[in-house]
Enzyme design. Structure first.
Site, PDB file in Angstrom:
ATOM      1  N   HIS A   1     -65.293  69.020  -5.915  1.00  0.00           N
ATOM      2  CA  HIS A   1     -63.855  69.238  -6.110  1.00  0.00           C
ATOM      3  C   HIS A   1     -63.615  69.522  -7.583  1.00  0.00           C
ATOM      4  O   HIS A   1     -63.672  68.614  -8.420  1.00  0.00           O
ATOM      5  CB  HIS A   1     -63.116  67.975  -5.633  1.00  0.00           C
TER       6      HIS A   1
ATOM      7  N   PHE B   1     -56.937  60.845 -10.824  1.00  0.00           N
ATOM      8  CA  PHE B   1     -57.332  59.433 -10.830  1.00  0.00           C
ATOM      9  C   PHE B   1     -57.526  58.925  -9.399  1.00  0.00           C
ATOM     10  O   PHE B   1     -56.842  59.387  -8.483  1.00  0.00           O
ATOM     11  CB  PHE B   1     -56.255  58.571 -11.504  1.00  0.00           C
TER      12      PHE B   1
ATOM     13  N   MET C   1     -63.547  66.947 -13.503  1.00  0.00           N
ATOM     14  CA  MET C   1     -62.258  67.064 -14.210  1.00  0.00           C
ATOM     15  C   MET C   1     -62.499  67.542 -15.638  1.00  0.00           C
ATOM     16  O   MET C   1     -63.496  67.171 -16.259  1.00  0.00           O
ATOM     17  CB  MET C   1     -61.542  65.722 -14.232  1.00  0.00           C
TER      18      MET C   1
ATOM     19  N   ASP D   1     -65.883  64.598  -7.901  1.00  0.00           N
ATOM     20  CA  ASP D   1     -64.683  65.034  -8.627  1.00  0.00           C
ATOM     21  C   ASP D   1     -65.026  65.448 -10.050  1.00  0.00           C
ATOM     22  O   ASP D   1     -65.411  64.616 -10.875  1.00  0.00           O
ATOM     23  CB  ASP D   1     -63.659  63.898  -8.641  1.00  0.00           C
TER      24      ASP D   1
ATOM     25  N   ASP E   1     -57.296  64.328   0.504  1.00  0.00           N
ATOM     26  CA  ASP E   1     -57.861  63.591  -0.633  1.00  0.00           C
ATOM     27  C   ASP E   1     -56.760  62.820  -1.360  1.00  0.00           C
ATOM     28  O   ASP E   1     -55.843  63.421  -1.926  1.00  0.00           O
ATOM     29  CB  ASP E   1     -58.525  64.602  -1.578  1.00  0.00           C
TER      30      ASP E   1
ATOM     31  N   SER F   1     -61.440  54.738  -3.559  1.00  0.00           N
ATOM     32  CA  SER F   1     -61.285  53.295  -3.802  1.00  0.00           C
ATOM     33  C   SER F   1     -61.368  52.485  -2.508  1.00  0.00           C
ATOM     34  O   SER F   1     -61.862  51.360  -2.512  1.00  0.00           O
ATOM     35  CB  SER F   1     -59.961  53.023  -4.515  1.00  0.00           C
TER      36      SER F   1
ATOM     37  N   HIS G   1     -68.293  63.503  -1.781  1.00  0.00           N
ATOM     38  CA  HIS G   1     -67.243  64.184  -2.550  1.00  0.00           C
ATOM     39  C   HIS G   1     -67.410  63.854  -4.032  1.00  0.00           C
ATOM     40  O   HIS G   1     -67.468  62.689  -4.424  1.00  0.00           O
ATOM     41  CB  HIS G   1     -65.883  63.703  -2.030  1.00  0.00           C
TER      42      HIS G   1
HETATM   43  C1  DX5 Z   1     -58.376  62.249  -7.378  1.00  0.00           C
HETATM   44  C2  DX5 Z   1     -59.661  62.682  -6.712  1.00  0.00           C
HETATM   45  C3  DX5 Z   1     -60.021  61.893  -5.519  1.00  0.00           C
HETATM   46  C4  DX5 Z   1     -60.147  60.411  -5.736  1.00  0.00           C
HETATM   47  C5  DX5 Z   1     -59.482  59.777  -4.558  1.00  0.00           C
HETATM   48  O1  DX5 Z   1     -57.912  63.235  -8.197  1.00  0.00           O
HETATM   49  O2  DX5 Z   1     -59.588  64.037  -6.315  1.00  0.00           O
HETATM   50  O3  DX5 Z   1     -61.163  62.413  -4.858  1.00  0.00           O
HETATM   51  O4  DX5 Z   1     -61.454  59.925  -5.838  1.00  0.00           O
HETATM   52  O5  DX5 Z   1     -59.425  58.406  -4.769  1.00  0.00           O
HETATM   53  P1  DX5 Z   1     -58.703  57.421  -3.757  1.00  0.00           P
HETATM   54  O6  DX5 Z   1     -59.382  57.603  -2.417  1.00  0.00           O
HETATM   55  O7  DX5 Z   1     -58.953  56.094  -4.379  1.00  0.00           O
HETATM   56  O8  DX5 Z   1     -57.267  57.816  -3.713  1.00  0.00           O
HETATM   57 ZN    ZN Z   2     -61.284  64.736  -5.054  1.00  0.00          ZN
END
Ligand code: DX5
Ligand code: ZN
Length: 217
Positions: free
Chosen positions: A65, A142, A36, A34, A174, A197, A32
């Site tokens: 994502h 985050f 942003m 991310d 997620d 995390s 996955h």
């Molecule tokens: C947050 C991201 C997630 C993030 C999840 O906006 O979309 O993919 O990495 O992190 P954890 O598993 O630590 O909540």
């Molecule tokens: Zn994500």
């Protein structure tokens, strides 16, 4: 059996290659990533050149994502960077049907993501076209945030909607996924768990991934 998609957001970015190698040899089903834009969410992360570099060494499909405004602008570039799945937010698309078809026409699997306050029922007229729905169980932007329990009700509603509409979409979750929150998600009908995390903060990330998978056995 539950599928796990480790989120690289919580990996050590100075050792991204090691993180990908770890996921390659783990029981994870996807990687996955991310993206942003600092507008849709208040953070900036990685972009196309980095996805491309990950793709060059990844042995699992990339689940990208897109936490960006108007993600339809980037369909071809996400595909060219090596994505297998392109995840776009319902809240970020004015013409969602057009974007979903563009993703599929580009040869990727199409996924739509809902923020925690966006109702599942808004997917009724697109669900039959989707390969996956991602329910955010935290507000995006985050890693390391706390799981929002209302997500469990949304998973059940989505399961019902998928059955009613004859959709083949799988349900991905997620945010805040760990060994405490995962059992209820699996019971409610989740198919794929994203974990950031929890995996990369673990002393043994392989074991963290296999412990999640074991929950559904
Ligand atoms: C947050 C991201 C997630 C993030 C999840 O906006 O979309 O993919 O990495 O992190 P954890 O598993 O630590 O909540
Ligand atoms: Zn994500």
């Amino acid at each position: 059996m539950i599928q796990v998609a480790p989120s690289l957001l919580s990996a050590d970015f100075a050792r991204l290659g090691d993180a990908v190698t770890m996921v390659n040899s783990s029981g994870a089903s996807m990687i996955h990533i991310d993206v942003m834009d600092g507008m849709f969410v208040p953070n900036l992360t990685i972009g196309f050149p980095v996805i491309k570099a990950i793709s060059a060494i990844a042995e699992k499909p990339l689940d990208v994502h897109m936490m960006v405004m108007d993600p339809g602008r980037f369909v071809d570039r996400v595909r060219d960077a090596g994505a297998a799945v392109m995840n776009v937010h319902w809240e970020a698309c004015t013409h969602l049907d057009r974007v979903v078809h563009a993703i599929k026409d580009a040869g990727m699997r199409a996924a739509v993501t809902l923020n925690p306050a966006t109702p599942v029922m808004l997917l009724r007229d697109i669900i039959a076209e989707l390969d996956m729905v991602l329910l955010m169980s935290v507000n995006p932007g985050f890693g390391g945030q706390r799981f929002i329990p209302n997500t469990l009700r949304k998973v059940r509603e989505l399961r019902t909607l998928i059955a009613e509409c004859g959709s083949e979409a799988v349900i991905e979750i997620d945010g805040g996924v760990n060994l405490s929150t995962a059992p209820d998600l699996i019971e409610a009908g989740a198919d794929v768990l994203v974990a950031g995390s929890y995996v990369f903060g673990a002393a043994d990330p392989y074991k963290a991934i296999s412990d999640l998978i074991e929950l559904s056995k």
